[in-house]
Design a protein around this motif. Structure first.
Motif, PDB file in Angstrom:
ATOM      1  N   LEU A  88       0.451  -1.120   0.407  1.00  0.00           N
ATOM      2  CA  LEU A  88      -0.242   0.393   0.504  1.00  0.00           C
ATOM      3  C   LEU A  88       0.932   1.129   0.135  1.00  0.00           C
ATOM      4  CD1 LEU A  88      -3.216  -1.311   2.418  1.00  0.00           C
ATOM      5  CD2 LEU A  88      -2.576  -1.228  -0.183  1.00  0.00           C
ATOM      6  N   MET A  89       2.051   1.237   0.311  1.00  0.00           N
ATOM      7  CA  MET A  89       2.766   2.123   0.429  1.00  0.00           C
ATOM      8  C   MET A  89       3.454   2.611  -0.936  1.00  0.00           C
ATOM      9  SD  MET A  89       5.321   2.133   3.472  1.00  0.00           S
ATOM     10  CE  MET A  89       6.605   3.682   2.653  1.00  0.00           C
ATOM     11  N   VAL A  90       3.644   1.782  -2.067  1.00  0.00           N
ATOM     12  CA  VAL A  90       3.403   1.573  -3.601  1.00  0.00           C
ATOM     13  C   VAL A  90       2.705   2.669  -4.039  1.00  0.00           C
ATOM     14  CG1 VAL A  90       3.551   0.644  -5.489  1.00  0.00           C
ATOM     15  CG2 VAL A  90       5.300  -0.571  -4.048  1.00  0.00           C
ATOM     16  N   ALA A  91       0.832   2.376  -3.363  1.00  0.00           N
ATOM     17  CA  ALA A  91      -0.277   3.164  -4.145  1.00  0.00           C
ATOM     18  C   ALA A  91      -0.415   4.315  -3.131  1.00  0.00           C
ATOM     19  CB  ALA A  91      -1.742   2.571  -3.444  1.00  0.00           C
ATOM     20  N   GLY A  92       0.659   4.696  -2.591  1.00  0.00           N
ATOM     21  CA  GLY A  92       0.770   6.125  -2.444  1.00  0.00           C
ATOM     22  C   GLY A  92       0.477   6.335  -0.581  1.00  0.00           C
ATOM     23  N   PHE A  93       0.199   4.757  -0.125  1.00  0.00           N
ATOM     24  CA  PHE A  93      -0.521   5.106   1.323  1.00  0.00           C
ATOM     25  C   PHE A  93       1.061   5.423   2.916  1.00  0.00           C
ATOM     26  CE2 PHE A  93      -4.200   2.971  -0.263  1.00  0.00           C
ATOM     27  CZ  PHE A  93      -5.127   3.190   0.606  1.00  0.00           C
ATOM     28  N   THR A  94       0.473   6.089   3.549  1.00  0.00           N
ATOM     29  CA  THR A  94       1.806   6.734   4.682  1.00  0.00           C
ATOM     30  C   THR A  94       1.778   5.070   5.693  1.00  0.00           C
ATOM     31  OG1 THR A  94       0.247   7.152   6.223  1.00  0.00           O
ATOM     32  CG2 THR A  94       1.848   8.429   4.719  1.00  0.00           C
TER      33      THR A  94
END
Length: 562
Positions: free
Chosen positions: A475-481
């Motif tokens: 999900l970090m790759v998707a833009g989540f912290t």
């Protein structure tokens, strides 16, 4: 009763029985992590022998064979790209040589033990129980439900106080007021368990989840080209969880008062088998009032110490906020340097260690003052057993954390974490860049996945230990912290606690209910709590979506999306 209604109840009970049987087949969390750690070692040997490589934008990560005889190089992402962080002569030297360090390097252990020492004093002195009783008894009838739920939410700072004190107390309070005690039990259970993650203060849950998030975020940093792992702290979800406290109170009150209690109907007091509640003595009342005065004075001193009080942004005991409060950080070139804080929320008073120590002082002082004033503590030596009992409650967590630490390090140092994250990242990368709609879809999907997994597996930290290494980097790759991923996990994990057959206190709560209704069973409890679980899950998810779209901070210096 209508035949169709009986059939629906039977089907619902049958479904929950199947969930309970399936969940009971899972091994103890300690054994589960031993098995999983062993599986990771074997998988690393297979994939390492086959020469599998995780290809990322920042470099290639070959799978390390942690059971082989060849030298091992653990790769990390540094300022200049992929670099060797650790070397071992072979797999055996890695497995044996890192076991103690893996455990001792878990940041959460010290934090948990420190805060539980203070909570132990507050609980063992009787102050926590006294506070709950006093607040409930002083509450007008119309406000009983929101106050009970609020106390339930706040009680999760302590280990078991909410379950063993507040829930039976809430049922008794409703019974005394002529209301249905099962509704009171539901309100208390909703706050203690359904609102487990929410709180006005940083709780032990924040500390328990942190090491898993940090370890997974290091892999996420490698995949997303960020440096967010080092920014995580126990306060990373604080603002959102504070706001969630009031959301849980609102939703819980509406469901209990408008749906559950009317559905339960008028209560027949002849069914109750209730023993008289312990009467609060005058000494306890006096000690409680005196302790509260001391607490107000302590809060005033903390506020005076923490807040800047003049135009130069100066804190009395610290100095100039703009130059000294941030302490040591890193400059633009990555070198250690004194870094200026850009505002009060980024100052030392919102750093994890400072928050924990302030809470330690508050809890410890309240426990000590009440204990000695009420006569529970006769001499200084009486304090030690209270803290020892608090540490005894932490023993299962410490045992689990040892094996969790091994699993996390095996998973990451074998590069399996990067490999799995890279596979997930490839899927996530197909989402159009900057697509807020798809990110919201991912958020909702992860919340509901967690809520479903929670029905089959107890323990917030053990579940997160399994899910974090996969979903945080993805999900970090998707833009989540990473803090945002941890937050949405907590929403799903809390919401279905009240209907999970594996919830450790489910049987205890059923016994509490049987005092007021002899035939009260697990099916009755779950069917009573089902509307609350659904309302929490949907309402909390919508709340998180609105928060994310607004871009509001979920804690000091962090939001849900990057």
């Amino acid at each position: 009763m209508d035949v169709s209604v009986k059939s629906q109840k039977k089907q619902k009970q049958g479904f929950m029985d199947k969930i309970e049987k399936l969940g009971n087949k899972l091994p103890h969390p300690v054994l589960m992590f031993i098995y999983i750690a062993a599986f990771v070692l074997v998988l690393s040997a297979i994939l390492g022998s086959l020469g599998v490589v995780a290809k990322t934008p920042l470099g290639d990560f070959p799978i390390n064979n942690l059971l082989g005889q060849k030298p091992i190089e653990v790769l990390k992402v540094g300022a200049t790209g992929t670099e060797v962080a650790e070397r071992y002569s072979n797999g055996l030297s890695y497995v044996i040589g890192t076991a103690i360090a893996n455990f001792m390097n878990m940041y959460a252990i010290g934090t948990i033990l420190i805060i539980m020492l203070a909570i132990g004093l507050m609980e063992q002195s009787g102050y926590l129980t006294m506070a709950m009783k006093s607040i409930v008894q002083a509450t007008p009838m119309k406000l009983v439900t929101p106050v009970v739920i609020f106390l339930g939410v706040m009680s999760n700072m302590a280990s078991d106080a909410g379950y063993v004190v507040l829930i039976p107390l809430a049922a008794l309070m409703y019974y005394t007021l002529g209301r249905n005690p099962i509704a009171g039990l539901a309100a208390g259970f909703a706050g203690v368990s359904g609102g487990f993650s929410a709180n006005l203060f940083v709780s032990s849950t924040d500390a328990l989840l942190l090491p898993f998030t940090q370890a997974a975020a290091e892999t996420g940093d490698a995949m997303a080209g960020t440096q967010l792992a080092g920014t995580l702290s126990v306060t990373s979800n604080w603002f959102f969880m504070m706001a969630s406290t009031f959301l849980i109170i609102l939703i819980g009150t509406i469901v209990v008062d408008k749906y559950i209690e009317p559905r339960l109907g008028k209560y027949n007091k002849a069914e109750a088998e209730v023993e008289p509640e312990h009467e609060i003595t005058q000494a306890e009342k006096s000690a409680y009032k005196f302790t509260n005065k001391i607490m107000l004075l302590l809060f005033a001193l903390i506020i005076l110490t923490a807040l800047p009080i003049d135009k130069n942004n100066t804190i009395p005991l610290v100095g100039d906020l703009s130059t000294t409060v941030e302490l040591w950080g890193k400059d633009a070139e990555g070198n250690a340097a004194l870094v200026a804080a850009d505002g009060f929320l980024n100052s030392i008073f919102f750093k994890g260690d400072m928050v924990i120590m302030i809470m330690f002082v508050i809890f410890a002082v309240s426990g000590l003052v009440y204990g000695f004033k009420s006569g529970k503590f006769k001499k200084a030596a009486d304090i030690v057993p209270a803290m020892v009992r608090a540490m005894a409650d932490m023993a299962p967590i410490i045992v689990i954390l040892f094996f969790v630490a091994q699993f996390i390090n095996y998973f990451n140092d074998s590069h399996l974490g990067v490999y799995v994250a890279s596979l997930g990242a490839n899927l996530v990368s197909k989402i159009p860049e900057g697509s807020m709609f798809m990110n919201i879809v991912l958020m909702v999907a992860f919340i509901f996945l967690t809520a479903f997994v929670n029905l089959f597996m107890g323990g917030a930290s053990s579940k997160w230990g399994l899910l974090a290494p996969i979903f945080v980097p993805m999900l970090m790759v998707a833009g989540f912290t990473p803090a945002g991923v941890q937050l949405i996990y907590r929403i799903g994990d809390s919401s279905t606690n009240v209907i999970s057959p594996l919830m450790s206190y489910l049987g205890v709560i059923v016994v509490f209910g049987q005092k007021y209704k002899k035939e009260f069973g697990v099916g009755n409890l779950i069917s009573t709590m089902m509307p609350i679980a659904i309302a929490f899950l949907i309402g909390w998810t919508i709340f998180a979506i609105i928060w994310a779209l607004a871009g509001a901070p979920i804690g000091p210096g962090t939001a849900i999306f990057m």
